[in-house]
Design a protein around this motif. Structure first.
Motif, short mmCIF file in Angstrom:
data_model
loop_
_atom_site.label_atom_id
_atom_site.label_comp_id
_atom_site.label_asym_id
_atom_site.label_seq_id
_atom_site.Cartn_x
_atom_site.Cartn_y
_atom_site.Cartn_z
N VAL A 1 0.81 -0.99 -0.29
CA VAL A 1 -0.05 -0.16 0.27
C VAL A 1 1.05 1.18 -0.37
O VAL A 1 1.85 1.61 0.74
N GLU A 2 0.74 2.29 -0.82
CA GLU A 2 1.30 3.95 -1.15
C GLU A 2 0.77 4.18 -1.22
O GLU A 2 -0.50 4.32 -1.68
N ILE B 1 -2.76 10.14 -2.88
CA ILE B 1 -2.81 9.06 -4.00
C ILE B 1 -2.83 7.24 -3.34
O ILE B 1 -1.75 7.59 -2.37
N SER B 2 -3.76 6.77 -2.96
CA SER B 2 -3.58 5.10 -2.32
C SER B 2 -3.82 4.30 -3.23
O SER B 2 -4.94 4.27 -4.31
N LEU B 3 -2.78 3.94 -3.78
CA LEU B 3 -2.68 2.62 -4.28
C LEU B 3 -1.68 1.71 -3.73
O LEU B 3 -0.91 1.32 -3.12
N ALA B 4 -3.71 0.68 -3.38
CA ALA B 4 -3.06 -0.94 -3.20
C ALA B 4 -3.19 -1.86 -4.08
O ALA B 4 -3.65 -1.99 -5.09
N VAL C 1 -3.77 -4.65 -9.07
CA VAL C 1 -4.52 -3.72 -8.40
C VAL C 1 -5.28 -3.72 -7.51
O VAL C 1 -6.39 -4.22 -8.27
N THR C 2 -5.55 -3.54 -5.93
CA THR C 2 -6.83 -3.89 -5.87
C THR C 2 -7.22 -2.61 -5.13
O THR C 2 -9.60 -2.80 -4.69
N ALA C 3 -6.35 -1.45 -5.18
CA ALA C 3 -7.66 -0.18 -4.59
C ALA C 3 -6.78 0.99 -5.25
O ALA C 3 -5.52 0.85 -5.37
#
Length: 230
Positions: free
Chosen positions: A55-56, A124-127, A76-78
């Motif tokens: 998660v970034e 930005i949130s990247l999971a 990519v999950t979210a």
């Protein structure tokens, strides 16, 4: 088998070769696999080679492309931009995010948007999940097995240390026409060093504008146009 191991005991014994029924050095070889796998990860600056979840948090730059910290990206999950959830594009044409499945998995580090942008300064949130499936594991849909050249390099490196013990890292001396010549034994054979160089972490440019400007200038049409201007 340790969590970070990049090959299996049976694979290494088959390569050395040591028969499967000969278990005298199994503990030593298992320890060697783990040590060499860790050394390979350090040498390539890739402790994230094997599949894991991340998660970034990033900051938008107004572009339609985001560079992740780990690769190859598997799924990519979210994804949220400025608190707004972005769904996956069904066909890379409809609005949403998508991954560009490059022929070379070592280049799957970009997340692209259609119909959206990573707005300037927006959080930005990247999971996502990224990395290769460990040898011996089941490769699921969309997942990528550890490249064979990595596993072979680890086997070669293990074999080199195993057969050269306890001489690894020492100086070898020989007499040539009456003169003493010293040669330091390498910690890894040359073919392993080549694989390390191939997979060494070289972070993609985070300056998107500079990167794209360099790409445009490298195009033949751009160079030809520059010559006409002169």
């Amino acid at each position: 088998m340790a969590a970070q191991d990049l090959t299996q005991l049976a694979t290494l014994k088959n390569w050395l070769p040591i028969t499967s029924t000969n278990t005298n050095d199994d503990a030593t070889l298992s320890r060697l696999i783990t040590a060499v796998s860790m050394d390979f990860a350090r040498a390539t600056r890739r402790p994230d080679l094997l599949l894991a979840d991340y998660v970034e948090v990033h900051q938008g730059d107004g572009a339609s492309r985001l560079i992740a910290f780990h690769w190859p990206i598997v799924a990519v999950t979210a994804l949220t931009v400025g608190g707004v959830a972005v769904v996956a594009s069904a066909d890379k044409i409809a609005n949403g995010y998508y991954l560009d499945q490059d022929i070379d998995p070592e280049r799957i580090w970009n997340v692209y948007l259609n119909g959206y942008v990573f707005s300037d300064s927006a959080p930005i949130s990247l999971a996502y999940s990224a990395g290769y499936v460990q040898p011996g594991g089941t490769v699921g849909t969309g997942q990528i097995a550890l490249p064979q050249d990595i596993e072979q390099a680890v086997c070669d490196w293990c074999g080199y240390r195993y057969k050269e013990r306890p001489n690894v890292g020492v100086t070898q001396r020989k007499s040539v026409q009456g003169e003493q010549e010293s040669t330091e034994l390498l910690d890894a054979p040359p073919n392993v060093l080549q694989v390390i160089e191939r997979y060494k972490r070289e972070l993609p440019s985070l300056d998107r504008r500079a990167e794209e400007r360099a790409e445009r200038m490298a195009r033949p049409a751009f160079r030809q146009q520059g010559k006409k201007g002169k």
